[in-house]
Motif scaffolding. Structure first.
Motif, PDB file in Angstrom:
ATOM      1  N   GLY A 153       0.827  -1.041   0.055  1.00  0.00           N
ATOM      2  CA  GLY A 153      -0.279  -0.281  -0.115  1.00  0.00           C
ATOM      3  C   GLY A 153       1.240   1.192   0.020  1.00  0.00           C
ATOM      4  O   GLY A 153       0.383   2.165  -0.465  1.00  0.00           O
ATOM      5  N   LEU A 154       1.880   0.983   0.659  1.00  0.00           N
ATOM      6  CA  LEU A 154       2.516   2.496   0.200  1.00  0.00           C
ATOM      7  C   LEU A 154       3.245   3.541  -0.454  1.00  0.00           C
ATOM      8  O   LEU A 154       3.134   4.808  -1.415  1.00  0.00           O
ATOM      9  N   PRO A 155       3.517   2.806  -2.314  1.00  0.00           N
ATOM     10  CA  PRO A 155       3.690   3.119  -3.855  1.00  0.00           C
ATOM     11  C   PRO A 155       2.167   3.689  -3.991  1.00  0.00           C
ATOM     12  O   PRO A 155       2.794   4.847  -3.738  1.00  0.00           O
ATOM     13  N   LEU A 156       1.163   3.799  -3.935  1.00  0.00           N
ATOM     14  CA  LEU A 156      -0.090   3.991  -4.577  1.00  0.00           C
ATOM     15  C   LEU A 156       0.014   5.269  -3.255  1.00  0.00           C
ATOM     16  O   LEU A 156      -0.380   6.082  -3.882  1.00  0.00           O
ATOM     17  N   THR A 157       0.622   5.070  -2.140  1.00  0.00           N
ATOM     18  CA  THR A 157      -0.471   6.218  -1.022  1.00  0.00           C
ATOM     19  C   THR A 157       0.607   7.120  -1.312  1.00  0.00           C
ATOM     20  O   THR A 157       0.231   8.520  -1.236  1.00  0.00           O
ATOM     21  N   VAL A 158       2.153   6.772  -1.816  1.00  0.00           N
ATOM     22  CA  VAL A 158       3.362   8.470  -1.342  1.00  0.00           C
ATOM     23  C   VAL A 158       2.598   8.547  -2.309  1.00  0.00           C
ATOM     24  O   VAL A 158       2.919  10.002  -3.110  1.00  0.00           O
ATOM     25  N   THR A 201      -9.386  10.505   1.963  1.00  0.00           N
ATOM     26  CA  THR A 201      -9.780   9.581   0.632  1.00  0.00           C
ATOM     27  C   THR A 201      -8.713   8.550   0.453  1.00  0.00           C
ATOM     28  O   THR A 201      -8.795   7.181   0.382  1.00  0.00           O
ATOM     29  N   VAL A 202      -7.343   8.406   1.528  1.00  0.00           N
ATOM     30  CA  VAL A 202      -5.825   7.536   0.945  1.00  0.00           C
ATOM     31  C   VAL A 202      -6.774   6.755   1.995  1.00  0.00           C
ATOM     32  O   VAL A 202      -6.416   5.079   1.547  1.00  0.00           O
ATOM     33  N   ALA A 203      -6.686   6.342   3.115  1.00  0.00           N
ATOM     34  CA  ALA A 203      -7.645   5.741   4.285  1.00  0.00           C
ATOM     35  C   ALA A 203      -8.302   4.988   3.796  1.00  0.00           C
ATOM     36  O   ALA A 203      -8.692   4.241   3.649  1.00  0.00           O
ATOM     37  N   LEU A 204      -9.896   5.707   3.471  1.00  0.00           N
ATOM     38  CA  LEU A 204     -10.682   5.096   2.775  1.00  0.00           C
ATOM     39  C   LEU A 204     -10.527   3.721   1.630  1.00  0.00           C
ATOM     40  O   LEU A 204     -10.586   2.722   1.341  1.00  0.00           O
ATOM     41  N   LEU A 205      -9.568   4.639   0.422  1.00  0.00           N
ATOM     42  CA  LEU A 205      -9.487   3.656   0.019  1.00  0.00           C
ATOM     43  C   LEU A 205      -8.013   2.176   0.223  1.00  0.00           C
ATOM     44  O   LEU A 205      -8.275   0.982  -0.156  1.00  0.00           O
ATOM     45  N   MET A 206      -7.504   2.500   1.359  1.00  0.00           N
ATOM     46  CA  MET A 206      -5.862   1.445   1.023  1.00  0.00           C
ATOM     47  C   MET A 206      -7.500   0.465   2.317  1.00  0.00           C
ATOM     48  O   MET A 206      -7.106  -0.207   2.232  1.00  0.00           O
TER      49      MET A 206
END
Length: 281
Positions: A153-158, A201-206
């Protein structure tokens, strides 16, 4: 003018029809799952699939929660999802801040290298990771799931958080520096509050990615006591392999509608985050 009014009403009518059709397409499967969760086993076997249940009983839900171990599986999913989500958000947003806001040599190449991790399918790394976890003695624990989810999940989050930090005006950071703020103070007091909606937004996706995962959870854990919700849904069968449809649909209903409630609760923040990430301030 009359032709214009007719065309306008026709357009509105067509739009409303499309909205109704879309609602039916989206809502009917959810209604069918909920209604089916109240059926008895003989209703599944002897009546049409689209028929409604004869009686509304919560026995399927009780069976799913107790005999199906849904409560225990949900606890395992929480124990995996919450730490993974916290680590991903903290380290992902910090890395994005360092790569987008701070100026240092090689940051563009580093960001490109990290973003390249998005293109690595999870299926390719499962076997090497399984070997590593086995040799480290981490098999049949929750740690392989947490580590894998964080790494995946880190690459997409970054990448996403770097986009949000790019939309924050540079003058905000310059004013903080003039006031004597250091790097960490700029990150926590200026950067994070400015991209708060993006974090939602990122938290929901992850969250959806981790909570709904089946492949990784099924690969690294064979212990029944460590199964997550999605893996637990595979076990609604008796000793002869007969599938218990009622408890299964009850478990699916609990899983689907609980996640839907989470989404509805933070929907406004997610919409703001999507809008903020598409416009540079």
């Amino acid at each position: 003018m009359t032709d214009g009014l007719i065309a306008r009403f026709a357009t509105k009518g067509l739009t409303r029809v499309l909205v109704v059709v879309l609602l039916l397409v989206v809502c009917y499967p959810m209604f069918w799952i909920l209604a089916t969760s109240f059926k008895k086993q003989d209703e599944f076997l002897n009546k049409p699939l689209w028929s409604m249940p004869d009686h509304l009983s919560l026995s399927n839900y009780t069976d799913a929660w107790t005999n199906g171990h849904l409560g225990h599986n949900a606890l395992n999913s929480v124990l995996v999802t919450v730490p993974s989500l916290v680590i991903i958000l903290v380290f992902g947003s910090a890395a994005a801040f360092a790569l987008e806001v701070m100026v240092w040599r090689g940051r563009s190449a580093t960001l490109l290298l990290i973003v390249g991790g998005i293109m690595v399918p999870a299926q390719i790394i499962l076997l090497p990771l399984f070997t590593i976890y086995f040799r480290l003695g981490l098999s049949n624990t929750l740690w392989p799931l947490i580590i894998t989810y964080v790494g995946h999940g880190l690459p997409l989050t970054v990448f996403l958080m770097a986009t949000y930090f790019r939309g924050v005006p540079r003058e905000m950071y310059e004013a903080a520096v003039i006031d004597g703020a250091g790097v960490y103070r700029m990150f926590w007091s200026v950067g994070v509050p400015m991209v708060r909606n993006g974090l939602f937004t990122v938290a929901l996706l992850m969250f959806f990615s981790i909570w709904n995962d089946l492949l990784i959870a099924l690969t690294f854990n064979v212990d029944r006591n460590l199964q997550t919700v999605q893996v637990g849904l595979l076990n609604f069968s008796d000793e002869y392999g007969s599938l218990q449809y009622g408890p299964l649909f009850a478990a699916i209903s609990i899983t689907v509608f609980s996640v839907l409630l989470v989404y509805l609760f933070i929907n406004r923040q997610v919409m703001r985050g999507l809008t903020a990430g598409s416009v540079k301030g």
